[in-house]
Design a protein around this motif. Sequence first.
Motif, PDB file in Angstrom:
ATOM      1  N   SER A   1      21.576  27.105   7.055  1.00 29.50           N
ATOM      2  CA  SER A   1      20.113  27.013   7.045  1.00 29.50           C
ATOM      3  C   SER A   1      19.574  26.118   5.938  1.00 29.50           C
ATOM      4  N   ARG A   2      20.371  25.865   4.891  1.00 28.43           N
ATOM      5  CA  ARG A   2      19.875  25.171   3.699  1.00 28.43           C
ATOM      6  C   ARG A   2      20.181  23.690   3.633  1.00 28.43           C
ATOM      7  N   LEU A   3      21.007  23.186   4.503  1.00 28.58           N
ATOM      8  CA  LEU A   3      21.577  21.858   4.341  1.00 28.58           C
ATOM      9  C   LEU A   3      21.454  21.064   5.636  1.00 28.58           C
ATOM     10  N   ALA A   4      21.065  19.781   5.519  1.00 30.13           N
ATOM     11  CA  ALA A   4      20.943  18.938   6.710  1.00 30.13           C
ATOM     12  C   ALA A   4      21.166  17.479   6.352  1.00 30.13           C
ATOM     13  N   LEU A   5      21.583  16.730   7.348  1.00 26.86           N
ATOM     14  CA  LEU A   5      21.680  15.273   7.282  1.00 26.86           C
ATOM     15  C   LEU A   5      20.615  14.737   8.222  1.00 26.86           C
ATOM     16  N   VAL A   6      19.663  13.994   7.664  1.00 30.90           N
ATOM     17  CA  VAL A   6      18.535  13.500   8.453  1.00 30.90           C
ATOM     18  C   VAL A   6      18.412  11.989   8.305  1.00 30.90           C
ATOM     19  N   ALA A   7      17.747  11.381   9.264  1.00 34.21           N
ATOM     20  CA  ALA A   7      17.357   9.978   9.172  1.00 34.21           C
ATOM     21  C   ALA A   7      15.857   9.954   8.923  1.00 34.21           C
ATOM     22  N   ILE A   8      15.428   9.131   7.987  1.00 37.86           N
ATOM     23  CA  ILE A   8      13.992   9.001   7.731  1.00 37.86           C
ATOM     24  C   ILE A   8      13.606   7.525   7.752  1.00 37.86           C
ATOM     25  N   SER A   9      12.320   7.304   7.973  1.00 36.13           N
ATOM     26  CA  SER A   9      11.771   5.953   7.864  1.00 36.13           C
ATOM     27  C   SER A   9      10.618   5.994   6.879  1.00 36.13           C
ATOM     28  N   ILE A  10      10.438   4.875   6.199  1.00 38.30           N
ATOM     29  CA  ILE A  10       9.325   4.719   5.277  1.00 38.30           C
ATOM     30  C   ILE A  10       8.608   3.440   5.688  1.00 38.30           C
ATOM     31  N   GLY A  11       7.361   3.575   6.114  1.00 40.99           N
ATOM     32  CA  GLY A  11       6.565   2.430   6.523  1.00 40.99           C
ATOM     33  C   GLY A  11       5.594   2.028   5.434  1.00 40.99           C
ATOM     34  N   TYR A  12       5.390   0.731   5.281  1.00 42.18           N
ATOM     35  CA  TYR A  12       4.498   0.184   4.255  1.00 42.18           C
ATOM     36  C   TYR A  12       3.451  -0.739   4.881  1.00 42.18           C
TER      37      TYR A  12
ATOM     38  N   GLY B   1       0.800  -1.217   0.000  1.00 43.65           N
ATOM     39  CA  GLY B   1       0.000   0.000   0.000  1.00 43.65           C
ATOM     40  C   GLY B   1       0.831   1.264   0.000  1.00 43.65           C
ATOM     41  N   LYS B   2       0.198   2.342   0.400  1.00 47.82           N
ATOM     42  CA  LYS B   2       0.819   3.662   0.378  1.00 47.82           C
ATOM     43  C   LYS B   2       1.887   3.779   1.468  1.00 47.82           C
ATOM     44  N   PRO B   3       3.071   4.257   1.100  1.00 46.53           N
ATOM     45  CA  PRO B   3       4.118   4.442   2.105  1.00 46.53           C
ATOM     46  C   PRO B   3       3.837   5.643   2.998  1.00 46.53           C
ATOM     47  N   VAL B   4       4.335   5.567   4.224  1.00 45.49           N
ATOM     48  CA  VAL B   4       4.239   6.680   5.168  1.00 45.49           C
ATOM     49  C   VAL B   4       5.666   7.077   5.532  1.00 45.49           C
ATOM     50  N   PHE B   5       5.975   8.355   5.337  1.00 44.77           N
ATOM     51  CA  PHE B   5       7.324   8.887   5.537  1.00 44.77           C
ATOM     52  C   PHE B   5       7.402   9.634   6.857  1.00 44.77           C
ATOM     53  N   ALA B   6       8.529   9.487   7.557  1.00 46.86           N
ATOM     54  CA  ALA B   6       8.734  10.215   8.815  1.00 46.86           C
ATOM     55  C   ALA B   6      10.201  10.597   8.937  1.00 46.86           C
ATOM     56  N   LEU B   7      10.434  11.838   9.301  1.00 47.69           N
ATOM     57  CA  LEU B   7      11.781  12.277   9.640  1.00 47.69           C
ATOM     58  C   LEU B   7      11.983  11.888  11.095  1.00 47.69           C
ATOM     59  N   THR B   8      12.897  10.953  11.343  1.00 45.02           N
ATOM     60  CA  THR B   8      13.055  10.412  12.694  1.00 45.02           C
ATOM     61  C   THR B   8      14.157  11.090  13.494  1.00 45.02           C
ATOM     62  N   GLU B   9      15.118  11.718  12.784  1.00 47.38           N
ATOM     63  CA  GLU B   9      16.211  12.369  13.498  1.00 47.38           C
ATOM     64  C   GLU B   9      16.927  13.341  12.570  1.00 47.38           C
TER      65      GLU B   9
END
Length: 156
Positions: free
Chosen positions: A94-105, A79-87
Amino acid sequence: MDGPIDSEARNAASERYRTGLAQLNALDLNDDQAVDAMVAATMTEGFVREDRRRLIGLPHADRDQFGAQVRAWTEMGDGKPVFALTEVREVAGSRLALVAISIGYGSLEGVEMLQVILYDDAIERLQRLVSFDLDDVDGAFVELSRLHAEIAGEGE
């Protein structure tokens, strides 16, 4: 000019990305017009997506190709994925970042990854998105530093 790389937990880019993921979660990925409108509104004309993950890596994509990848996400899982910025791991100015994300299905196991995100000067449109395996912290930091030096050289 963007400041030096630091480890504050947020900046304008990470907050804009968090908002963008929420908008993506609300989007009907089967609606081609809605996906195309979202891509046009949230990504620069010169947008580039790179996927440097070892096992899942998707082909590099420009803005138009990324729209096609977005439409295919519903076929990659349950089904449809759900995205979350976890960290937010690291920010640079101000323009640049390193993030961790999760994608749930739905009922399937989700995917986690690191992403280096770069926004335009107004921090309205995503200019670059580079994905890394969750354990490739060194590679992600190298890319963050490289992009930071690149935009600092543009006189920001």
